[in-house]
Design a protein around this motif. Structure first.
Motif, PDB file in Angstrom:
ATOM      1  N   LEU A  72     -54.149  94.232 -27.467  1.00 52.56           N
ATOM      2  CA  LEU A  72     -54.013  93.803 -28.897  1.00 52.56           C
ATOM      3  C   LEU A  72     -53.165  92.765 -28.900  1.00 52.56           C
ATOM      4  CD1 LEU A  72     -53.455  97.168 -30.491  1.00 52.56           C
ATOM      5  CD2 LEU A  72     -55.250  95.579 -31.053  1.00 52.56           C
ATOM      6  N   LEU A  73     -52.043  92.489 -28.105  1.00 51.74           N
ATOM      7  CA  LEU A  73     -51.324  91.421 -27.991  1.00 51.74           C
ATOM      8  C   LEU A  73     -51.682  90.198 -27.238  1.00 51.74           C
ATOM      9  CD1 LEU A  73     -47.789  93.046 -27.840  1.00 51.74           C
ATOM     10  CD2 LEU A  73     -48.944  92.245 -29.729  1.00 51.74           C
ATOM     11  N   HIS A  74     -52.996  90.417 -26.400  1.00 49.00           N
ATOM     12  CA  HIS A  74     -53.383  89.567 -25.470  1.00 49.00           C
ATOM     13  C   HIS A  74     -52.323  88.818 -24.433  1.00 49.00           C
ATOM     14  CE1 HIS A  74     -57.243  89.299 -27.729  1.00 49.00           C
ATOM     15  NE2 HIS A  74     -56.417  89.174 -28.833  1.00 49.00           N
ATOM     16  N   LEU A  75     -51.498  89.472 -23.906  1.00 47.75           N
ATOM     17  CA  LEU A  75     -50.327  89.495 -23.178  1.00 47.75           C
ATOM     18  C   LEU A  75     -50.948  88.436 -22.013  1.00 47.75           C
ATOM     19  CD1 LEU A  75     -48.309  92.589 -22.849  1.00 47.75           C
ATOM     20  CD2 LEU A  75     -47.682  90.344 -24.283  1.00 47.75           C
ATOM     21  N   GLU A  76     -52.082  88.761 -21.272  1.00 51.64           N
ATOM     22  CA  GLU A  76     -52.314  88.076 -20.348  1.00 51.64           C
ATOM     23  C   GLU A  76     -52.796  86.602 -20.609  1.00 51.64           C
ATOM     24  OE1 GLU A  76     -53.984  88.406 -15.890  1.00 51.64           O
ATOM     25  OE2 GLU A  76     -52.484  89.671 -17.116  1.00 51.64           O
ATOM     26  N   GLU A  77     -53.417  86.437 -21.598  1.00 50.83           N
ATOM     27  CA  GLU A  77     -53.987  85.216 -22.244  1.00 50.83           C
ATOM     28  C   GLU A  77     -52.613  84.304 -22.451  1.00 50.83           C
ATOM     29  OE1 GLU A  77     -56.813  85.253 -25.200  1.00 50.83           O
ATOM     30  OE2 GLU A  77     -57.889  86.895 -24.140  1.00 50.83           O
ATOM     31  N   GLY A  78     -51.678  85.199 -23.253  1.00 54.46           N
ATOM     32  CA  GLY A  78     -50.503  84.368 -23.792  1.00 54.46           C
ATOM     33  C   GLY A  78     -49.726  83.698 -22.506  1.00 54.46           C
ATOM     34  N   LEU A  79     -49.511  84.561 -21.356  1.00 56.42           N
ATOM     35  CA  LEU A  79     -48.768  84.094 -20.365  1.00 56.42           C
ATOM     36  C   LEU A  79     -49.380  83.127 -19.491  1.00 56.42           C
ATOM     37  CD1 LEU A  79     -47.883  87.683 -18.643  1.00 56.42           C
ATOM     38  CD2 LEU A  79     -46.282  86.020 -19.876  1.00 56.42           C
ATOM     39  N   ASN A  80     -50.854  83.078 -19.652  1.00 56.87           N
ATOM     40  CA  ASN A  80     -51.520  81.996 -19.058  1.00 56.87           C
ATOM     41  C   ASN A  80     -51.202  80.627 -19.825  1.00 56.87           C
ATOM     42  OD1 ASN A  80     -52.583  83.432 -16.713  1.00 56.87           O
ATOM     43  ND2 ASN A  80     -54.402  84.090 -18.013  1.00 56.87           N
ATOM     44  N   GLY A 198     -46.178 101.960  -9.549  1.00 58.02           N
ATOM     45  CA  GLY A 198     -46.891 101.805  -8.114  1.00 58.02           C
ATOM     46  C   GLY A 198     -48.277 101.529  -8.343  1.00 58.02           C
ATOM     47  N   LEU A 199     -48.989 101.817  -9.551  1.00 62.00           N
ATOM     48  CA  LEU A 199     -50.384 101.801  -9.905  1.00 62.00           C
ATOM     49  C   LEU A 199     -50.552 100.174 -10.312  1.00 62.00           C
ATOM     50  CD1 LEU A 199     -51.467 104.850 -12.020  1.00 62.00           C
ATOM     51  CD2 LEU A 199     -52.287 104.133  -9.657  1.00 62.00           C
ATOM     52  N   LEU A 200     -49.749  99.689 -10.893  1.00 61.71           N
ATOM     53  CA  LEU A 200     -49.592  98.138 -11.318  1.00 61.71           C
ATOM     54  C   LEU A 200     -49.752  97.399 -10.002  1.00 61.71           C
ATOM     55  CD1 LEU A 200     -47.191  97.969 -14.440  1.00 61.71           C
ATOM     56  CD2 LEU A 200     -49.648  98.248 -14.286  1.00 61.71           C
ATOM     57  N   ILE A 201     -48.734  97.675  -8.999  1.00 63.65           N
ATOM     58  CA  ILE A 201     -48.353  97.219  -7.777  1.00 63.65           C
ATOM     59  C   ILE A 201     -49.908  97.178  -7.088  1.00 63.65           C
ATOM     60  CG2 ILE A 201     -47.172  97.092  -5.598  1.00 63.65           C
ATOM     61  CD1 ILE A 201     -44.669  97.721  -6.987  1.00 63.65           C
ATOM     62  N   MET A 202     -50.570  98.393  -7.199  1.00 64.18           N
ATOM     63  CA  MET A 202     -51.772  98.522  -6.329  1.00 64.18           C
ATOM     64  C   MET A 202     -52.696  97.436  -7.215  1.00 64.18           C
ATOM     65  SD  MET A 202     -52.420 102.617  -5.786  1.00 64.18           S
ATOM     66  CE  MET A 202     -54.116 102.204  -5.071  1.00 64.18           C
ATOM     67  N   ALA A 203     -52.767  97.271  -8.225  1.00 64.47           N
ATOM     68  CA  ALA A 203     -53.652  96.359  -9.118  1.00 64.47           C
ATOM     69  C   ALA A 203     -53.409  95.058  -8.526  1.00 64.47           C
ATOM     70  CB  ALA A 203     -53.306  96.252 -10.375  1.00 64.47           C
ATOM     71  N   ILE A 204     -52.042  94.667  -8.251  1.00 57.27           N
ATOM     72  CA  ILE A 204     -51.746  93.391  -7.576  1.00 57.27           C
ATOM     73  C   ILE A 204     -52.510  93.333  -6.343  1.00 57.27           C
ATOM     74  CG2 ILE A 204     -49.931  91.906  -6.629  1.00 57.27           C
ATOM     75  CD1 ILE A 204     -47.990  92.940  -8.901  1.00 57.27           C
ATOM     76  N   ILE A 208     -54.933  90.379  -4.916  1.00 60.64           N
ATOM     77  CA  ILE A 208     -54.589  89.458  -3.966  1.00 60.64           C
ATOM     78  C   ILE A 208     -55.912  89.656  -2.786  1.00 60.64           C
ATOM     79  CG2 ILE A 208     -53.327  89.156  -1.669  1.00 60.64           C
ATOM     80  CD1 ILE A 208     -50.866  90.315  -3.369  1.00 60.64           C
ATOM     81  N   LEU A 209     -56.619  90.742  -2.835  1.00 53.88           N
ATOM     82  CA  LEU A 209     -57.547  91.131  -1.870  1.00 53.88           C
ATOM     83  C   LEU A 209     -59.048  90.384  -2.569  1.00 53.88           C
ATOM     84  CD1 LEU A 209     -56.762  94.460  -0.293  1.00 53.88           C
ATOM     85  CD2 LEU A 209     -56.748  92.131   0.979  1.00 53.88           C
ATOM     86  N   LYS A 210     -59.085  89.984  -3.749  1.00 50.88           N
ATOM     87  CA  LYS A 210     -60.075  89.678  -4.545  1.00 50.88           C
ATOM     88  C   LYS A 210     -61.048  90.914  -4.464  1.00 50.88           C
ATOM     89  CE  LYS A 210     -59.373  84.793  -3.411  1.00 50.88           C
ATOM     90  NZ  LYS A 210     -59.817  83.612  -2.783  1.00 50.88           N
ATOM     91  N   ILE A 211     -60.868  91.898  -4.612  1.00 55.08           N
ATOM     92  CA  ILE A 211     -61.493  93.303  -4.684  1.00 55.08           C
ATOM     93  C   ILE A 211     -62.160  93.181  -6.167  1.00 55.08           C
ATOM     94  CG2 ILE A 211     -61.921  95.717  -4.621  1.00 55.08           C
ATOM     95  CD1 ILE A 211     -59.900  95.640  -2.216  1.00 55.08           C
ATOM     96  N   THR A 212     -61.156  92.973  -7.112  1.00 55.89           N
ATOM     97  CA  THR A 212     -61.426  92.808  -8.548  1.00 55.89           C
ATOM     98  C   THR A 212     -60.574  92.059  -9.111  1.00 55.89           C
ATOM     99  OG1 THR A 212     -61.523  94.473 -10.355  1.00 55.89           O
ATOM    100  CG2 THR A 212     -59.979  94.887  -9.166  1.00 55.89           C
ATOM    101  N   LYS A 213     -60.493  91.891 -10.528  1.00 63.17           N
ATOM    102  CA  LYS A 213     -59.756  90.940 -11.130  1.00 63.17           C
ATOM    103  C   LYS A 213     -59.108  91.797 -12.300  1.00 63.17           C
ATOM    104  CE  LYS A 213     -57.138  87.497 -12.751  1.00 63.17           C
ATOM    105  NZ  LYS A 213     -56.125  87.153 -12.074  1.00 63.17           N
TER     106      LYS A 213
END
Length: 236
Positions: A72-80, A198-204, A208-213
């Motif tokens: 809703l806040l578009h945080l990712e886009e805002g940070l970019n 931990g789940l957020l770190i797994m997402a990182i 990094i491995l470019k398995i997903t975005k």
């Protein structure tokens, strides 16, 4: 010592930046393989943290509500956009002045400061005295600093200042959280907060491995919603 992980993180950035000054070019295959190794290690740390949960429904609801808020806040886009805007203000023509100190500083600061590992790692350092996440982040930051310095110059090393101030502030504030919350509640909250982190770190690691975005920025509110959801869980 609450600031131990932050200090190590800062030192590793300085070491990476210093080494980067002595290299003009790193073969792409070396970068790729080292990043794959780091990505796998980040995945392992995230998995260990995620498996600590005792109430999986709390973790799930925290991620769901955090994701909705983030989208809703578009945080990712805002940070970019923030990064692009700041970078545009400090970009200097390389043809005229060589490497821009400001450009290196801003670019590296945004990479090292914005992210789940900085927040979760600092909280872990302050609340539990566990510095593993920040030390791992420091290793990753150090390698990235080395690579960035070979192209952006000395300004990358200056990013250690906002990194230490940002993570150090979170860690010091986290040491006082026990004054605001009952010990029994705090102990349970730490377990579930660790699992969410931990789940957020797994997402990182996956990114990094470019398995997903995964849009990790849009999941960051879950670090806050976990407090409310765990409180409601304990209440009822």
């Amino acid at each position: 010592m609450a600031l131990y992980g932050t200090i190590i993180n800062g030192l590793l950035i300085l070491i990476g930046s210093t080494l980067g000054l002595f290299f003009t070019k790193i073969p792409e295959r070396y970068k790729e393989t080292v990043m794959h190794g780091i990505g796998l290690a980040v995945l392992l740390i995230g998995l260990q943290m995620a498996l600590s949960t005792e109430v999986i429904i709390v973790v799930l609801l925290s991620l769901l509500t955090g994701a909705v808020i983030g989208e809703l806040l578009h945080l990712e886009e805002g940070l970019n956009r923030l990064g692009d805007w700041i970078g545009s203000k400090f970009t200097v023509s390389k043809e005229k002045e060589g490497f821009s100190v400001s450009q290196g500083f801003v670019t590296a600061s945004l990479i090292f400061v914005i992210g789940a590992m900085a927040i979760i790692g600092a909280l872990d350092s302050g609340i539990r005295g566990d510095h593993e996440v920040l030390i791992t982040k420091g290793i990753l930051d150090g390698f990235v600093a080395l690579v960035l310095t070979t192209t952006l110059g000395f300004g990358v090393a200056l990013s250690v200042v906002p990194v230490v101030l940002y993570q150090g502030t979170i860690a010091l504030l986290a040491t006082q959280i026990e004054r605001w919350l009952p010990e029994a509640f705090l102990n349970g909250l730490i377990v579930e907060l660790t699992a969410v982190g931990g789940l957020l770190i797994m997402a990182i690691g996956f990114n990094i491995l470019k398995i997903t975005k995964i849009r990790i920025g849009n999941l960051l509110p879950s670090v806050i919603t976990i407090v409310v959801i765990y409180y409601l869980y304990q209440l009822f």
